[in-house]
Design a protein around this motif. Structure first.
Motif, PDB file in Angstrom:
ATOM      1  N   TRP A  48     -11.995   4.752  -9.217  1.00  0.00           N
ATOM      2  CA  TRP A  48     -12.450   5.325  -7.941  1.00  0.00           C
ATOM      3  C   TRP A  48     -12.389   6.851  -7.968  1.00  0.00           C
ATOM      4  O   TRP A  48     -13.149   7.514  -7.251  1.00  0.00           O
ATOM      5  CB  TRP A  48     -11.610   4.764  -6.792  1.00  0.00           C
ATOM      6  N   ARG A  49     -11.516   7.397  -8.814  1.00  0.00           N
ATOM      7  CA  ARG A  49     -11.508   8.846  -8.964  1.00  0.00           C
ATOM      8  C   ARG A  49     -12.757   9.300  -9.724  1.00  0.00           C
ATOM      9  O   ARG A  49     -13.419  10.265  -9.346  1.00  0.00           O
ATOM     10  CB  ARG A  49     -10.238   9.275  -9.708  1.00  0.00           C
ATOM     11  N   SER A  50     -13.090   8.569 -10.793  1.00  0.00           N
ATOM     12  CA  SER A  50     -14.260   8.935 -11.588  1.00  0.00           C
ATOM     13  C   SER A  50     -15.559   8.733 -10.818  1.00  0.00           C
ATOM     14  O   SER A  50     -16.494   9.534 -10.930  1.00  0.00           O
ATOM     15  CB  SER A  50     -14.301   8.093 -12.876  1.00  0.00           C
ATOM     16  N   SER A  51     -15.637   7.662 -10.041  1.00  0.00           N
ATOM     17  CA  SER A  51     -16.874   7.355  -9.315  1.00  0.00           C
ATOM     18  C   SER A  51     -17.139   8.315  -8.166  1.00  0.00           C
ATOM     19  O   SER A  51     -18.251   8.368  -7.639  1.00  0.00           O
ATOM     20  CB  SER A  51     -16.818   5.925  -8.763  1.00  0.00           C
ATOM     21  N   GLY A  52     -16.092   9.037  -7.748  1.00  0.00           N
ATOM     22  CA  GLY A  52     -16.245   9.968  -6.635  1.00  0.00           C
ATOM     23  C   GLY A  52     -15.827   9.404  -5.297  1.00  0.00           C
ATOM     24  O   GLY A  52     -15.892  10.102  -4.282  1.00  0.00           O
ATOM     25  N   HIS A  53     -15.373   8.135  -5.278  1.00  0.00           N
ATOM     26  CA  HIS A  53     -15.009   7.528  -3.996  1.00  0.00           C
ATOM     27  C   HIS A  53     -13.781   8.190  -3.369  1.00  0.00           C
ATOM     28  O   HIS A  53     -13.712   8.326  -2.145  1.00  0.00           O
ATOM     29  CB  HIS A  53     -14.753   6.031  -4.181  1.00  0.00           C
ATOM     30  N   LEU A  54     -12.816   8.576  -4.167  1.00  0.00           N
ATOM     31  CA  LEU A  54     -11.620   9.201  -3.594  1.00  0.00           C
ATOM     32  C   LEU A  54     -11.956  10.543  -2.962  1.00  0.00           C
ATOM     33  O   LEU A  54     -11.342  10.942  -1.968  1.00  0.00           O
ATOM     34  CB  LEU A  54     -10.542   9.372  -4.662  1.00  0.00           C
ATOM     35  N   ALA A  55     -12.947  11.232  -3.519  1.00  0.00           N
ATOM     36  CA  ALA A  55     -13.303  12.550  -2.986  1.00  0.00           C
ATOM     37  C   ALA A  55     -14.417  12.471  -1.950  1.00  0.00           C
ATOM     38  O   ALA A  55     -14.430  13.243  -0.989  1.00  0.00           O
ATOM     39  CB  ALA A  55     -13.737  13.466  -4.130  1.00  0.00           C
ATOM     40  N   MET A  85     -11.363   3.938   2.253  1.00  0.00           N
ATOM     41  CA  MET A  85     -10.861   2.950   1.304  1.00  0.00           C
ATOM     42  C   MET A  85      -9.496   2.410   1.741  1.00  0.00           C
ATOM     43  O   MET A  85      -8.656   3.156   2.251  1.00  0.00           O
ATOM     44  CB  MET A  85     -10.754   3.557  -0.094  1.00  0.00           C
ATOM     45  N   PHE A  86      -9.299   1.105   1.517  1.00  0.00           N
ATOM     46  CA  PHE A  86      -8.007   0.488   1.795  1.00  0.00           C
ATOM     47  C   PHE A  86      -7.072   0.750   0.615  1.00  0.00           C
ATOM     48  O   PHE A  86      -7.355   0.346  -0.515  1.00  0.00           O
ATOM     49  CB  PHE A  86      -8.161  -1.027   1.979  1.00  0.00           C
ATOM     50  N   ARG A  87      -5.957   1.391   0.893  1.00  0.00           N
ATOM     51  CA  ARG A  87      -4.987   1.671  -0.168  1.00  0.00           C
ATOM     52  C   ARG A  87      -3.826   0.693  -0.062  1.00  0.00           C
ATOM     53  O   ARG A  87      -3.322   0.411   1.016  1.00  0.00           O
ATOM     54  CB  ARG A  87      -4.466   3.109  -0.056  1.00  0.00           C
ATOM     55  N   THR A  88      -3.404   0.172  -1.198  1.00  0.00           N
ATOM     56  CA  THR A  88      -2.223  -0.680  -1.258  1.00  0.00           C
ATOM     57  C   THR A  88      -1.446  -0.298  -2.510  1.00  0.00           C
ATOM     58  O   THR A  88      -1.766   0.695  -3.173  1.00  0.00           O
ATOM     59  CB  THR A  88      -2.612  -2.173  -1.258  1.00  0.00           C
ATOM     60  N   SER A  89      -0.415  -1.048  -2.849  1.00  0.00           N
ATOM     61  CA  SER A  89       0.394  -0.710  -4.018  1.00  0.00           C
ATOM     62  C   SER A  89       0.471  -1.905  -4.950  1.00  0.00           C
ATOM     63  O   SER A  89       0.347  -3.063  -4.534  1.00  0.00           O
ATOM     64  CB  SER A  89       1.802  -0.276  -3.602  1.00  0.00           C
ATOM     65  N   LEU A  90       0.679  -1.613  -6.224  1.00  0.00           N
ATOM     66  CA  LEU A  90       0.761  -2.646  -7.240  1.00  0.00           C
ATOM     67  C   LEU A  90       2.029  -2.426  -8.045  1.00  0.00           C
ATOM     68  O   LEU A  90       2.291  -1.321  -8.514  1.00  0.00           O
ATOM     69  CB  LEU A  90      -0.468  -2.587  -8.151  1.00  0.00           C
ATOM     70  N   GLY A  91       2.824  -3.472  -8.176  1.00  0.00           N
ATOM     71  CA  GLY A  91       4.055  -3.343  -8.954  1.00  0.00           C
ATOM     72  C   GLY A  91       5.279  -3.677  -8.122  1.00  0.00           C
ATOM     73  O   GLY A  91       5.192  -3.954  -6.927  1.00  0.00           O
ATOM     74  N   ALA A  92       6.431  -3.626  -8.784  1.00  0.00           N
ATOM     75  CA  ALA A  92       7.680  -4.053  -8.150  1.00  0.00           C
ATOM     76  C   ALA A  92       8.334  -2.966  -7.310  1.00  0.00           C
ATOM     77  O   ALA A  92       9.242  -3.243  -6.537  1.00  0.00           O
ATOM     78  CB  ALA A  92       8.659  -4.518  -9.226  1.00  0.00           C
ATOM     79  N   VAL A  93       7.904  -1.722  -7.467  1.00  0.00           N
ATOM     80  CA  VAL A  93       8.532  -0.614  -6.750  1.00  0.00           C
ATOM     81  C   VAL A  93       8.022  -0.567  -5.314  1.00  0.00           C
ATOM     82  O   VAL A  93       6.811  -0.606  -5.066  1.00  0.00           O
ATOM     83  CB  VAL A  93       8.237   0.725  -7.459  1.00  0.00           C
ATOM     84  N   ASP A  94       8.945  -0.472  -4.364  1.00  0.00           N
ATOM     85  CA  ASP A  94       8.589  -0.380  -2.953  1.00  0.00           C
ATOM     86  C   ASP A  94       8.052   1.021  -2.675  1.00  0.00           C
ATOM     87  O   ASP A  94       8.785   2.011  -2.841  1.00  0.00           O
ATOM     88  CB  ASP A  94       9.827  -0.662  -2.094  1.00  0.00           C
ATOM     89  N   PRO A  95       6.791   1.155  -2.267  1.00  0.00           N
ATOM     90  CA  PRO A  95       6.240   2.487  -2.026  1.00  0.00           C
ATOM     91  C   PRO A  95       6.976   3.247  -0.932  1.00  0.00           C
ATOM     92  O   PRO A  95       7.077   4.474  -0.979  1.00  0.00           O
ATOM     93  CB  PRO A  95       4.786   2.211  -1.636  1.00  0.00           C
ATOM     94  N   MET A  96       7.525   2.530   0.060  1.00  0.00           N
ATOM     95  CA  MET A  96       8.273   3.225   1.114  1.00  0.00           C
ATOM     96  C   MET A  96       9.547   3.834   0.568  1.00  0.00           C
ATOM     97  O   MET A  96       9.960   4.921   0.992  1.00  0.00           O
ATOM     98  CB  MET A  96       8.576   2.248   2.254  1.00  0.00           C
ATOM     99  N   ALA A  97      10.172   3.135  -0.379  1.00  0.00           N
ATOM    100  CA  ALA A  97      11.374   3.692  -1.008  1.00  0.00           C
ATOM    101  C   ALA A  97      11.022   4.964  -1.767  1.00  0.00           C
ATOM    102  O   ALA A  97      11.792   5.944  -1.760  1.00  0.00           O
ATOM    103  CB  ALA A  97      12.006   2.661  -1.948  1.00  0.00           C
ATOM    104  N   GLN A  98       9.847   4.965  -2.417  1.00  0.00           N
ATOM    105  CA  GLN A  98       9.405   6.158  -3.126  1.00  0.00           C
ATOM    106  C   GLN A  98       9.150   7.309  -2.153  1.00  0.00           C
ATOM    107  O   GLN A  98       9.480   8.462  -2.435  1.00  0.00           O
ATOM    108  CB  GLN A  98       8.120   5.855  -3.903  1.00  0.00           C
ATOM    109  N   VAL A  99       8.539   6.977  -1.004  1.00  0.00           N
ATOM    110  CA  VAL A  99       8.253   8.001  -0.002  1.00  0.00           C
ATOM    111  C   VAL A  99       9.554   8.607   0.527  1.00  0.00           C
ATOM    112  O   VAL A  99       9.687   9.833   0.637  1.00  0.00           O
ATOM    113  CB  VAL A  99       7.423   7.409   1.149  1.00  0.00           C
TER     114      VAL A  99
END
Length: 508
Positions: free
Chosen positions: A57-64, A155-169
């Motif tokens: 999505w960064r390469s396609s330009g969607h994020l920007a 775009m709908f953003r979510t997280s992938l993996g075992a790490v809690d994104p809120m803990a990271q925040v």
């Protein structure tokens, strides 16, 4: 169709497809797949993952670039997309309509407090406002008093993996505060923490076909021009949702990427414009309800050098049903740069037009017909719905869904006249013969025959097969045709073949 989570009050812009709805949607998508993939030798199917590498999505330009201008109404507090708002010329009267007198009084007081003393109220409407230089007003109440526009990524953003994104925040905020960071630094730390594990639900199915271009081309030994087709769900965090399933956050698409030689994009754009218009007509949409609208230069997406919309005349007016875009070689170039992989096609039979040497290597150009399956379903329903008034006394009145027979959820209803004299058993054998032939039929024994006919008219069943007293005598049944209610006697063993032949021919 039902409101999603209806017993809990429903979820805005989310719908569940019931027994008839899911069959209609599947049939529509199957017709598209048959016409695009099964009926051709130069288009190949793909089922790409909904969750892809975030670099796609960064390469396609969607994020920007996948952003919409977002505005808040300062009168009713409605949040909406500026590009979808009703248009009004500067200085034109802009009456404001609220839900009731109480809300109108409260809004009037706030406007007077803000210095707009010239505004007057009559009932639930406010008068005296003029459209500003923006050229649009609030779609909810008509107010020209609006906040500044700000970009909103859909775009709908979510997280992938075992790490809690809120803990990271939380960890990022604590670290930034400990370092004496200001608000700007804290926001930057939060964005970086979220981005670390972020993935996105795809906003379109197209990118999966671009990143798998070489795999499909090489595995199928495909020669250009050829296409890759995909159907499936896409997700957009729409601020403005409207017209039932027409614009919603979760929807289904039917897209095809047509890879062609450089310099032939416009030629293929014309071909797919004509082809796609014919297809929509082939499934029951009348030509006078369809049109092609060319995008103006200000409307063109960043990747396109020419786009046309197939529009349908919905009850609220003309609106997009399908986009047909010349995407040049933007996407393949973007993913080649982002992945550091060469996404090129080699044609050993053609000379390079620049060097004259045998074996032309180039990045293909792309023409994309991208149709909305859920929008298509809504258009089909609008086109098929009909109410017949009957005679002066109302006798013969009915509601009928004149669906194209191949789109109908139920292709044939098998109806025993009464539940005796062996009629149910004979009807069940006929229904089983339909099932064995791959035709979705329904054995229906509930209520009087007239009510059953009416029920199947309403869901668009094109053929009703009635087993009656004569069936046991001469091995015949009555076939009733939905649109004109015509009835004929045919042999029992001919029922399946008659319906299958009519379905192949696309006739009622």
């Amino acid at each position: 169709m039902f409101q999603s989570s209806e017993i809990y009050g429903g979820l805005r812009s989310a719908y569940d497809y019931g027994p008839m709805g899911v069959e209609l949607k599947r049939n529509l998508m199957n017709e598209w797949w048959t016409s695009m993939v099964h009926s051709r030798e130069d288009i190949y199917g793909l089922d790409a993952s909904i969750i892809m590498h975030p670099k796609v999505w960064r390469s396609s330009g969607h994020l920007a670039n996948f952003t919409d201008p977002l505005v808040d109404c300062q009168v009713c507090q409605e949040r909406f997309r500026a590009d979808k708002a009703p248009k009004l010329a500067e200085g034109e009267d802009a009456p404001i309509t609220l839900g009731d007198k109480g809300r109108a009084k409260a809004a009037l007081a706030k406007l007077h407090e803000a210095g707009h003393e010239h505004i007057e109220r009559k009932g639930k409407q406010l008068f005296g406002a003029k459209a500003g230089d923006r050229g649009y007003v609030c779609p909810n109440c008509g107010s020209p008093y609006l906040s500044a526009e700000r970009d909103f990524n859909g775009m709908f953003r979510t997280s992938l993996g075992a790490v809690d994104p809120m803990a990271q925040v939380i960890a990022a905020v604590k670290a930034s505060v400990a370092e004496g960071g200001d608000d700007k630094a804290i926001r930057k730390a939060v964005d970086a923490a979220l981005e670390e594990s972020a993935v996105y639900l795809r906003p379109e199915t197209a990118q999966g076909m671009f990143v798998q271009f070489l795999n499909v081309q090489q595995s199928m030994a495909a020669k250009i021009p050829f296409g890759i087709a995909q159907m499936g769900k896409s997700f957009r965090n729409e601020v403005t949702v409207e017209h039932f399933i027409f614009r919603s956050c979760e929807f289904e698409q039917m897209e095809m990427e047509w890879f062609c030689e450089p310099g032939t994009g416009r030629e293929w754009l014309e071909y797919w414009k004509e082809t796609r218009m014919k297809w929509w007509q082939s499934i029951g949409l009348s030509a006078d309800k369809l049109r092609l609208r060319e995008h103006e230069s200000s409307e063109l997406a960043h990747y396109s050098d020419g786009t046309f919309d197939v529009e349908y005349d919905f009850p609220w007016g003309w609106d997009e049903l399908e986009g047909i875009a010349s995407r040049t070689n933007y996407d393949l170039n973007a993913h080649a740069e982002g992945s550091n992989k060469k996404l090129v096609y080699t044609d050993p039979e053609k000379d390079n037009p620049e060097t004259g040497k045998k074996g032309w290597r180039y990045v293909p150009h792309v023409v994309e017909p991208a149709a909305g399956a859920t929008r298509g379903m809504l258009a089909v329903l609008c086109a098929a719905y009909d109410e017949e008034p009957g005679d002066e006394s109302g006798k013969g009145a009915r509601t009928v869904l004149r669906l194209h027979p191949r789109l109908a959820p139920v292709k044939a209803a098998v109806l025993p006249l009464v539940r005796k004299q062996g009629m149910p058993e004979t009807a069940r054998k006929i229904a089983d013969a339909f099932f064995a032939a791959g035709v979705n039929a329904k054995l229906d024994m509930q209520h009087a025959i007239g009510r059953r006919y009416a029920r199947h008219d309403e869901i668009g069943t094109p053929y009703c097969i009635t087993v009656d007293g004569q069936t046991a005598e001469d091995d015949t049944v009555t076939i009733r045709y939905r649109d004109d209610r015509r009835q004929e006697r045919i042999k029992v063993e001919a029922a399946v073949d008659e319906v299958r032949r009519a379905l192949r021919e696309g006739r009622e």
